[in-house]
Design an enzyme around this catalytic site. Sequence first.
Site, PDB file in Angstrom:
ATOM      1  N   ASP A 147      -0.666  -2.618   8.011  1.00 33.26           N
ATOM      2  CA  ASP A 147      -2.098  -2.849   7.928  1.00 33.26           C
ATOM      3  C   ASP A 147      -2.784  -1.823   8.834  1.00 33.26           C
ATOM      4  O   ASP A 147      -2.131  -1.216   9.695  1.00 33.26           O
ATOM      5  CB  ASP A 147      -2.409  -4.279   8.385  1.00 33.26           C
ATOM      6  CG  ASP A 147      -3.890  -4.540   8.510  1.00 33.26           C
ATOM      7  OD1 ASP A 147      -4.607  -4.317   7.520  1.00 33.26           O
ATOM      8  OD2 ASP A 147      -4.326  -4.962   9.594  1.00 33.26           O
ATOM      9  N   ASP A 199      -6.777  -1.870  10.137  1.00 33.19           N
ATOM     10  CA  ASP A 199      -7.755  -2.373  11.106  1.00 33.19           C
ATOM     11  C   ASP A 199      -7.165  -3.481  11.966  1.00 33.19           C
ATOM     12  O   ASP A 199      -6.723  -4.510  11.464  1.00 33.19           O
ATOM     13  CB  ASP A 199      -8.988  -2.903  10.377  1.00 33.19           C
ATOM     14  CG  ASP A 199      -9.736  -1.804   9.638  1.00 33.19           C
ATOM     15  OD1 ASP A 199     -10.217  -0.879  10.313  1.00 33.19           O
ATOM     16  OD2 ASP A 199      -9.822  -1.870   8.400  1.00 33.19           O
ATOM     17  N   THR A 222      -4.406  -1.607   3.367  1.00 32.51           N
ATOM     18  CA  THR A 222      -5.613  -1.998   4.071  1.00 32.51           C
ATOM     19  C   THR A 222      -6.676  -2.569   3.134  1.00 32.51           C
ATOM     20  O   THR A 222      -6.743  -2.204   1.962  1.00 32.51           O
ATOM     21  CB  THR A 222      -6.201  -0.784   4.823  1.00 32.51           C
ATOM     22  OG1 THR A 222      -7.456  -1.140   5.422  1.00 32.51           O
ATOM     23  CG2 THR A 222      -6.419   0.402   3.889  1.00 32.51           C
ATOM     24  N   SER A 223      -7.512  -3.432   3.677  1.00 33.61           N
ATOM     25  CA  SER A 223      -8.648  -3.958   2.928  1.00 33.61           C
ATOM     26  C   SER A 223      -9.832  -3.009   2.964  1.00 33.61           C
ATOM     27  O   SER A 223     -10.803  -3.206   2.226  1.00 33.61           O
ATOM     28  CB  SER A 223      -9.070  -5.321   3.494  1.00 33.61           C
ATOM     29  OG  SER A 223      -8.066  -6.289   3.286  1.00 33.61           O
ATOM     30  N   LYS A 237      -6.406  -8.832  -0.213  1.00 30.49           N
ATOM     31  CA  LYS A 237      -5.792  -9.809   0.670  1.00 30.49           C
ATOM     32  C   LYS A 237      -6.725 -11.010   0.790  1.00 30.49           C
ATOM     33  O   LYS A 237      -7.934 -10.823   0.857  1.00 30.49           O
ATOM     34  CB  LYS A 237      -5.557  -9.212   2.063  1.00 30.49           C
ATOM     35  CG  LYS A 237      -4.657  -7.980   2.084  1.00 30.49           C
ATOM     36  CD  LYS A 237      -4.598  -7.399   3.497  1.00 30.49           C
ATOM     37  CE  LYS A 237      -3.859  -6.092   3.547  1.00 30.49           C
ATOM     38  NZ  LYS A 237      -3.865  -5.495   4.904  1.00 30.49           N
ATOM     39  N   ASP A 277      -2.251  -8.181  11.577  1.00 31.80           N
ATOM     40  CA  ASP A 277      -2.886  -8.780  12.752  1.00 31.80           C
ATOM     41  C   ASP A 277      -3.717 -10.006  12.424  1.00 31.80           C
ATOM     42  O   ASP A 277      -4.113 -10.736  13.334  1.00 31.80           O
ATOM     43  CB  ASP A 277      -3.792  -7.747  13.440  1.00 31.80           C
ATOM     44  CG  ASP A 277      -5.056  -7.479  12.642  1.00 31.80           C
ATOM     45  OD1 ASP A 277      -6.152  -7.712  13.171  1.00 31.80           O
ATOM     46  OD2 ASP A 277      -4.948  -7.048  11.485  1.00 31.80           O
TER      47      ASP A 277
END
Length: 215
Positions: A4, A6, A105-106, A137, A162
């Site tokens: 991931d 961020d 990643t989003s 996600k 995270d």
Amino acid sequence: MLFDMDGTLVDSEKLWDVALQELAAVYGGTLSEAARRAIIGTSMAVSMRIVHDDLGQPERDPQASADWINARILELFRDGLRWRPGALALLRAVRAAGIPTALVTSSTRPLVEVALDTLGRDSFDAVVCGDEVGAAKPHPEPYLTAAQLLGVPIERCVAIEDSPTGVASALAAGAAVLAVPAEVPLAPVDGVHQLESLTAADLELLSALLGERPA
């Protein structure tokens, strides 16, 4: 390896804090702490709905808000991103070992392209962005897509996350999961190994996480 971005590799959540609170101020309000926590790890569309509902302005156009946030966060990303503790060392170790690696990643592709100036464009064999999948996600699609691009069975991948949203996505996909909380505490989850920091992670640990799974 599936990383991931961020809050996991880079300490960008604080920059999102800035942008989101500035947007709330533009709309004449203040984003609550509960709403900010709920946003972490979600897609832009979901994030904007949370912001609007929290401000009592559900009628606002989510695309207009997303465009504002994207423009502001691009400015903040260009000013520089800080690595999370231990993240750079682990990423370098994974790459030196020749392990296929993806960023999952989003964040949208334009933001990720800026972040890659810090992360390194040769650090990943594949990059999956939030605006490049049909379901974001916590749906498993982002991680399943990354494994497919790497040509590695998802059951032989370790995902590092995270947020609760990201952990749920990786677990649903079938990956081994290493959770390293940043802005939001993570409750214990069966099958998820949790560390306070990536400074405690190494190749031996990653191998052990896969070793605990059925062949």
